[in-house]
Design an enzyme around this catalytic site. Sequence first.
Site, short mmCIF file in Angstrom:
data_model
loop_
_atom_site.label_atom_id
_atom_site.label_comp_id
_atom_site.label_asym_id
_atom_site.label_seq_id
_atom_site.Cartn_x
_atom_site.Cartn_y
_atom_site.Cartn_z
N HIS A 86 0.85 -1.20 0.00
CA HIS A 86 0.00 0.00 0.00
C HIS A 86 0.89 1.25 0.00
O HIS A 86 2.08 1.17 0.28
CB HIS A 86 -0.82 0.07 1.28
CG HIS A 86 -1.67 -1.11 1.59
ND1 HIS A 86 -3.01 -1.14 1.32
CD2 HIS A 86 -1.38 -2.30 2.17
CE1 HIS A 86 -3.53 -2.29 1.72
NE2 HIS A 86 -2.55 -3.01 2.23
N HIS A 102 -2.36 -2.94 -3.47
CA HIS A 102 -3.73 -2.69 -3.02
C HIS A 102 -4.66 -2.50 -4.23
O HIS A 102 -5.80 -2.94 -4.22
CB HIS A 102 -3.73 -1.44 -2.13
CG HIS A 102 -4.94 -1.30 -1.27
ND1 HIS A 102 -5.18 -0.16 -0.56
CD2 HIS A 102 -5.96 -2.14 -0.97
CE1 HIS A 102 -6.30 -0.29 0.13
NE2 HIS A 102 -6.79 -1.49 -0.10
N ASP A 134 -3.29 2.48 -5.11
CA ASP A 134 -1.96 2.38 -4.51
C ASP A 134 -1.39 0.97 -4.62
O ASP A 134 -2.15 0.02 -4.74
CB ASP A 134 -1.99 2.85 -3.04
CG ASP A 134 -2.94 2.06 -2.15
OD1 ASP A 134 -4.12 1.89 -2.52
OD2 ASP A 134 -2.51 1.61 -1.07
N GLU A 168 2.50 -0.87 4.41
CA GLU A 168 2.27 0.50 3.97
C GLU A 168 3.59 1.21 3.74
O GLU A 168 4.49 1.11 4.58
CB GLU A 168 1.47 1.30 5.00
CG GLU A 168 0.04 0.87 5.18
CD GLU A 168 -0.92 1.52 4.19
OE1 GLU A 168 -0.47 2.24 3.27
OE2 GLU A 168 -2.13 1.30 4.33
#
Length: 168
Positions: free
Chosen positions: A23, A144, A154, A105
């Site tokens: 992500h 993602h 993303d 992330e």
Amino acid sequence: IYKESPNFNDRPHNQEINLIVIHSISLPPKIYNSNHIEKFFLNKLDVSLHSFYQEIEDIKVSAHILIKRSGEVIQFVPFNKRAWHAGESSYMGVPDCNNYAIGIELEGSDDDFFSDEQYNSLIVATQEILKEYPMIKKDNITGHSNVAPKRKVDPGKNFEWDKYLSSL
């Protein structure tokens, strides 16, 4: 660094972990090098700091790890637990990726570039995850945007998949 997010729960019984979802996030959008992402994942974000935060005020999310622009890695959820990162999602026809995926992330934006430090940390973290979770293969690492294509874009068009995957 470990900061325990309250935004996780147990995975379904006997669920194999076999996917990594990459992500990108920045808070506020396209602004880097603050602690706002961490605060968001800990449900401690001061929504008065930016008008965008009022849109996400009631959203409860987390990732297993966040990789900052500097390459610093912060873990929020143990890998064997179910982090709330993918939302409504599916991979290879299997719904709810949060049940069987590890969410990573990267501090960034879907239309920006990521730092070399981030790639270096991402590669090291992924190598460790692959050792611990042999059901995850390089083919089971995705963005993602691939598990929630109607909602998400993303990590973005500038994420260097070849650089990342060829280094594993």
